[in-house]
Every structure is written in structure tokens, then in C-alpha cells.
Scaffold this motif. Structure first.
Motif, PDB file in Angstrom:
ATOM      1  N   ASP A  69      -7.569  -4.197  -4.802  1.00 44.73           N
ATOM      2  CA  ASP A  69      -7.208  -3.191  -3.808  1.00 44.73           C
ATOM      3  C   ASP A  69      -7.724  -1.811  -4.180  1.00 44.73           C
ATOM      4  OD1 ASP A  69      -5.606  -3.041  -6.022  1.00 44.73           O
ATOM      5  OD2 ASP A  69      -3.733  -2.727  -4.935  1.00 44.73           O
ATOM      6  N   ARG A 122       0.823  -1.209   0.000  1.00 49.72           N
ATOM      7  CA  ARG A 122       0.000   0.000   0.000  1.00 49.72           C
ATOM      8  C   ARG A 122       0.859   1.261   0.000  1.00 49.72           C
ATOM      9  NH1 ARG A 122      -5.428   0.108   1.246  1.00 49.72           N
ATOM     10  NH2 ARG A 122      -6.421  -1.927   1.461  1.00 49.72           N
ATOM     11  N   VAL A 139      -2.667   3.501  -4.883  1.00 47.75           N
ATOM     12  CA  VAL A 139      -3.379   2.911  -3.749  1.00 47.75           C
ATOM     13  C   VAL A 139      -3.356   3.859  -2.554  1.00 47.75           C
ATOM     14  CG1 VAL A 139      -3.380   1.015  -2.083  1.00 47.75           C
ATOM     15  CG2 VAL A 139      -2.957   0.540  -4.493  1.00 47.75           C
TER      16      VAL A 139
END
Length: 204
Positions: free
Chosen positions: A132, A100, A106
């Protein structure tokens, strides 16, 4: 040199460097059902003055805190993430967290959609499935275009609409980039260098 230490647990504040997965083992936790304890049978210890020693722990010592370089898919360091998975002690990171933090798209999506924080206007083209980056909730300021048919005309239309939108009015320049995620490479243009009242123009 190599020395043997009879103490079952690492002293509070002591740091031991584990250089090989063969030096550590995972056993079911006695205090947290479903979790694991990390035991070290060998490690490099450090003392005041810069002295270090390769030590063998008999019996193995239980780790109280784990730090490391958590890189998904790294053949040299991938074992670190596996050893640190689902432990009964605190860890300084994880493979999912590293993914992440290292993916700017993201990170922006999480900040905008989950935390409600403002992010620079972002247009991203996503290739393939991205679990995601779910469609809901919406991420203000982040425009995701999922390309099932990556036609150049469609990409150009999205870029023109993005650059001509009201969100880009305060910006005089934009940046371009290619960010690789689980589903493939996704390009993005994002606002940079705000100039109130200016008009956007592309810069390679």
C-alpha cells in the motif's frame, strides 16, 4: 417483542440494526452482474418515540444502504466487512477504506502522492513489504526508508539528515510515533508546531 413483517423491501429511510451474521444472507444480484444483494431475515427496528422491536422478515428484506464498523481482523466485527463486500447497494465504508483512514502514514502518502496536497514533513521507517506504499509515484514531503537491515547507525543517519534538511527549517519541534501497518511497525518523525526561523530540536 418479536414480530413478523411481510414486506419484501425495507421502507425508504427505515433503519434496521443487524446484530448477528446469522440474521443476514448474500445472494447474487439481479440487477448488477458480479455483485451481491444483502437480505435481512431478522433485525431490530426503531420507531418514533424511542421504541424498538426485534422483527422477523418473511420473506427476507433487501438492504438499500449498509453502514457498519469495518475493522479488519476484528473477531467481533469482522463479519460486517464480509457481508458488505461487493454489494449492489451503497455502503458507508469498507475494510480497505478503514485501513487507509486509520493508518496516518498511508493517509499522508495518499494525500501527497495521489491528491498533490501538502503534508507535514515526514520520515518513516518501514519494516517488511508494504504494497500500500509503492515506490512510485513519489510523495512530496514523505520520506520512506525501507529497512532490510535495521541497523541503528543507518536509522541515526536518516534522522540526522531529516532534522537538518531544509524542509524542517520552519519547525522548532518534531513528534515521534509508531504506526503499525501490514508489513510491521514503522516509526516516524513529523513536523509539528511551526515557528518560522527556528531550528529543529527533538522532543520525546
Amino acid at each position: 417483542g418479536d414480530s413478523r413483517c411481510p414486506h419484501p423491501c425495507l421502507p425508504t429511510g427505515a433503519m434496521v440494526l443487524c446484530l448477528s451474521p446469522a440474521w443476514a444472507s448474500r445472494v447474487p444480484s439481479e440487477t448488477s452482474p458480479g455483485a451481491w444483494s444483502l437480505l435481512l431475515s431478522r433485525g431490530v427496528s426503531f420507531e418514533a418515540g424511542g421504541h424498538s422491536a426485534l422483527e422477523t422478515f418473511v420473506p427476507p428484506r433487501r438492504a438499500n444502504y449498509v453502514m457498519g464498523t469495518f475493522v479488519a481482523g476484528d473477531p467481533q466485527g469482522g463479519w460486517v466487512g464480509e457481508l458488505a463486500r461487493d454489494l449492489d447497494c451503497p455502503t458507508g465504508g469498507s475494510v480497505p477504506l478503514t485501513h487507509r483512514l486509520e493508518d496516518p502514514l498511508v493517509t499522508r502518502w495518499v494525500l501527497a502522492a495521489r491528491a498533490g496536497l501538502p503534508v507535514p514533513p515526514t520520515l518513516a521507517f518501514v519494516l517488511g513489504p508494504r504494497g500500500d506504499l509503492p515506490a512510485e509515484p513519489a510523495a512530496p514531503g514523505v520520506r520512506l526508508v525501507r529497512l532490510e537491515d535495521p541497523r541503528e547507525s543507518l536509522v541515526q543517519e536518516e534522522v540526522d539528515a531529516f532534522l537538518g534538511g531544509t524542509a524542517m527549517e520552519p519547525y522548532s519541534q518534531v513528534g515521534t510515533g509508531a504506526w503499525r501497518g501490514k508489513g510491521g511497525t514503522h516509526g516516524a518523525r513529523r513536523g509539528a508546531g511551526a515557528r518560522p526561523g527556528g531550528h529543529p530540536r527533538a522532543r520525546q
